[in-house]
Design a protein around this motif. Structure first.
Motif, mmCIF file in Angstrom:
data_model
loop_
_atom_site.group_PDB
_atom_site.id
_atom_site.type_symbol
_atom_site.label_atom_id
_atom_site.label_comp_id
_atom_site.label_asym_id
_atom_site.label_seq_id
_atom_site.Cartn_x
_atom_site.Cartn_y
_atom_site.Cartn_z
ATOM 1 N N LEU A 6 54.594 10.248 114.539
ATOM 2 C CA LEU A 6 54.767 11.644 114.936
ATOM 3 C C LEU A 6 54.294 11.837 116.373
ATOM 4 O O LEU A 6 54.951 12.499 117.175
ATOM 5 C CB LEU A 6 53.986 12.558 113.985
ATOM 6 C CG LEU A 6 54.282 14.046 114.118
ATOM 7 C CD1 LEU A 6 55.737 14.337 113.829
ATOM 8 C CD2 LEU A 6 53.404 14.846 113.170
ATOM 9 N N HIS A 7 53.164 11.185 116.713
ATOM 10 C CA HIS A 7 52.672 11.296 118.083
ATOM 11 C C HIS A 7 53.655 10.669 119.056
ATOM 12 O O HIS A 7 53.933 11.247 120.114
ATOM 13 C CB HIS A 7 51.296 10.628 118.222
ATOM 14 C CG HIS A 7 50.216 11.378 117.520
ATOM 15 N ND1 HIS A 7 50.038 12.722 117.669
ATOM 16 C CD2 HIS A 7 49.266 10.994 116.652
ATOM 17 C CE1 HIS A 7 49.034 13.129 116.925
ATOM 18 N NE2 HIS A 7 48.547 12.090 116.283
ATOM 19 N N SER A 8 54.201 9.498 118.721
ATOM 20 C CA SER A 8 55.155 8.879 119.647
ATOM 21 C C SER A 8 56.393 9.748 119.762
ATOM 22 O O SER A 8 56.958 9.894 120.835
ATOM 23 C CB SER A 8 55.558 7.463 119.253
ATOM 24 O OG SER A 8 54.828 6.987 118.191
ATOM 25 N N HIS A 9 56.805 10.343 118.639
ATOM 26 C CA HIS A 9 57.995 11.200 118.681
ATOM 27 C C HIS A 9 57.747 12.378 119.627
ATOM 28 O O HIS A 9 58.566 12.664 120.496
ATOM 29 C CB HIS A 9 58.327 11.706 117.276
ATOM 30 C CG HIS A 9 59.588 12.516 117.203
ATOM 31 N ND1 HIS A 9 60.821 11.995 117.525
ATOM 32 C CD2 HIS A 9 59.813 13.815 116.889
ATOM 33 C CE1 HIS A 9 61.738 12.946 117.399
ATOM 34 N NE2 HIS A 9 61.145 14.058 117.015
ATOM 35 N N THR A 10 56.586 13.024 119.484
ATOM 36 C CA THR A 10 56.261 14.157 120.345
ATOM 37 C C THR A 10 56.255 13.717 121.802
ATOM 38 O O THR A 10 56.805 14.397 122.678
ATOM 39 C CB THR A 10 54.877 14.725 119.964
ATOM 40 O OG1 THR A 10 54.851 14.899 118.555
ATOM 41 C CG2 THR A 10 54.631 16.055 120.639
ATOM 42 N N VAL A 49 63.672 6.399 126.701
ATOM 43 C CA VAL A 49 63.125 7.633 126.128
ATOM 44 C C VAL A 49 64.080 8.227 125.089
ATOM 45 O O VAL A 49 63.667 8.588 123.982
ATOM 46 C CB VAL A 49 62.824 8.666 127.246
ATOM 47 C CG1 VAL A 49 62.532 10.036 126.658
ATOM 48 C CG2 VAL A 49 61.645 8.200 128.086
ATOM 49 N N SER A 50 65.382 8.273 125.414
ATOM 50 C CA SER A 50 66.338 8.846 124.455
ATOM 51 C C SER A 50 66.388 8.025 123.183
ATOM 52 O O SER A 50 66.438 8.560 122.075
ATOM 53 C CB SER A 50 67.756 8.899 125.031
ATOM 54 O OG SER A 50 67.734 9.335 126.339
ATOM 55 N N ALA A 55 65.160 7.310 117.577
ATOM 56 C CA ALA A 55 64.692 6.353 116.568
ATOM 57 C C ALA A 55 63.486 6.905 115.809
ATOM 58 O O ALA A 55 63.450 6.856 114.575
ATOM 59 C CB ALA A 55 64.347 5.025 117.224
ATOM 60 N N THR A 56 62.489 7.457 116.546
ATOM 61 C CA THR A 56 61.313 7.995 115.856
ATOM 62 C C THR A 56 61.712 9.214 115.023
ATOM 63 O O THR A 56 61.192 9.425 113.933
ATOM 64 C CB THR A 56 60.195 8.392 116.840
ATOM 65 O OG1 THR A 56 60.763 9.192 117.889
ATOM 66 C CG2 THR A 56 59.518 7.183 117.446
ATOM 67 N N GLY A 57 62.669 10.007 115.551
ATOM 68 C CA GLY A 57 63.144 11.183 114.820
ATOM 69 C C GLY A 57 63.771 10.799 113.493
ATOM 70 O O GLY A 57 63.469 11.383 112.454
#
Ligand code: HEC
Length: 201
Positions: A6-10, A49-50, A55-57
């Protein structure tokens, strides 16, 4: 693991929005040369970044117990903004580029709303850990050993599953009954959590 994700996604979302913001400002202020330079310089970063953002999403979404309306609208907005942005920046179309940036910002707002909805119980917590953290740590502590107001140390409990369920449902002495607050499935989930993560630890 999930909170790390979640932190990496943010972080990816923030970086993504920042790149987007700079590009939109450059486009709107007719700084075409700078925009081209910026695009060239950040091309690889933007790709990473995209990719990280999506991917994290996707990873986080696959793990959600429940998908709410806000989340669906958010995903639609994000997915719609990408082709709009690509065309907008290519054709230097300010309206399209601004509109796609606007969609991302709205999606950002919805992500917050969706979190609030969760906090207000719109999505029912089924994870035993979550319920325990929310309702039980005050007296028992997150490792079960706190012992506030005479709470029993859960790491040394000798009770079996059925008796744990009964105490949570009916309460005992200063511990209140939870059967009006939690569904039988939720009580079962907390009992499982105590047995698998706190007992004997
Ligand atoms: C207000 C403080 C308080 C809260 C909040 C609380 N407990 Fe307790 N809990 C106690 C006390 C006090 C006891 C000991 C009762 C007794 O045996 O006299 C206890 C005992 C227990 C026991 C029995 C342990 C044993 O070995 O006898 C379990 C299981 C338990 N609690 C689970 C929970 C769960 C799950 C929650 C959250 C849904 C929770 N408790 C919330 C105070 C609390």
């Amino acid at each position: 693991m999930a909170t790390g994700m979640l932190h990496s996604h943010t972080l990816f979302v923030v970086l993504f929005t920042l790149i987007y913001l700079i590009k939109t400002i450059l486009l709107l202020s007719d700084k075409d040369d700078l925009l081209e330079k910026f695009k060239k310089k950040t091309k690889v970063i933007e790709m990473i970044v995209s990719f990280g953002f999506l991917a994290t999403g996707i990873y986080l979404m696959a793990r959600l117990p429940e998908i709410n309306m806000f989340l669906i609208i958010k995903i639609v907005l994000v997915l719609a903004s990408i082709p709009l942005a690509v065309i907008g920046y290519k054709k230097k179309n300010k309206v399209l580029a601004t509109f796609s940036f606007f969609l991302i910002i709205v999606a950002f707002g919805l992500a917050r709303k969706s979190k609030e909805a969760k906090a207000h119980g719109t999505t029912i917590a089924v994870s035993g850990k979550e319920i325990f953290e929310e309702k039980c740590t005050l007296c028992h502590g997150s490792n079960g050993k706190l012992g506030m107001s005479g709470a029993k140390d859960l790491s040394v409990t000798a009770l079996d599953h059925q008796n744990i369920v009964t105490i949570i449902s009916e309460g005992k002495n200063t511990m209140a009954s939870y059967k009006a607050l939690l569904s039988p499935e939720q009580i079962d989930a907390v009992a499982n959590y105590i047995e698998s993560d706190l007992k004997g630890k």
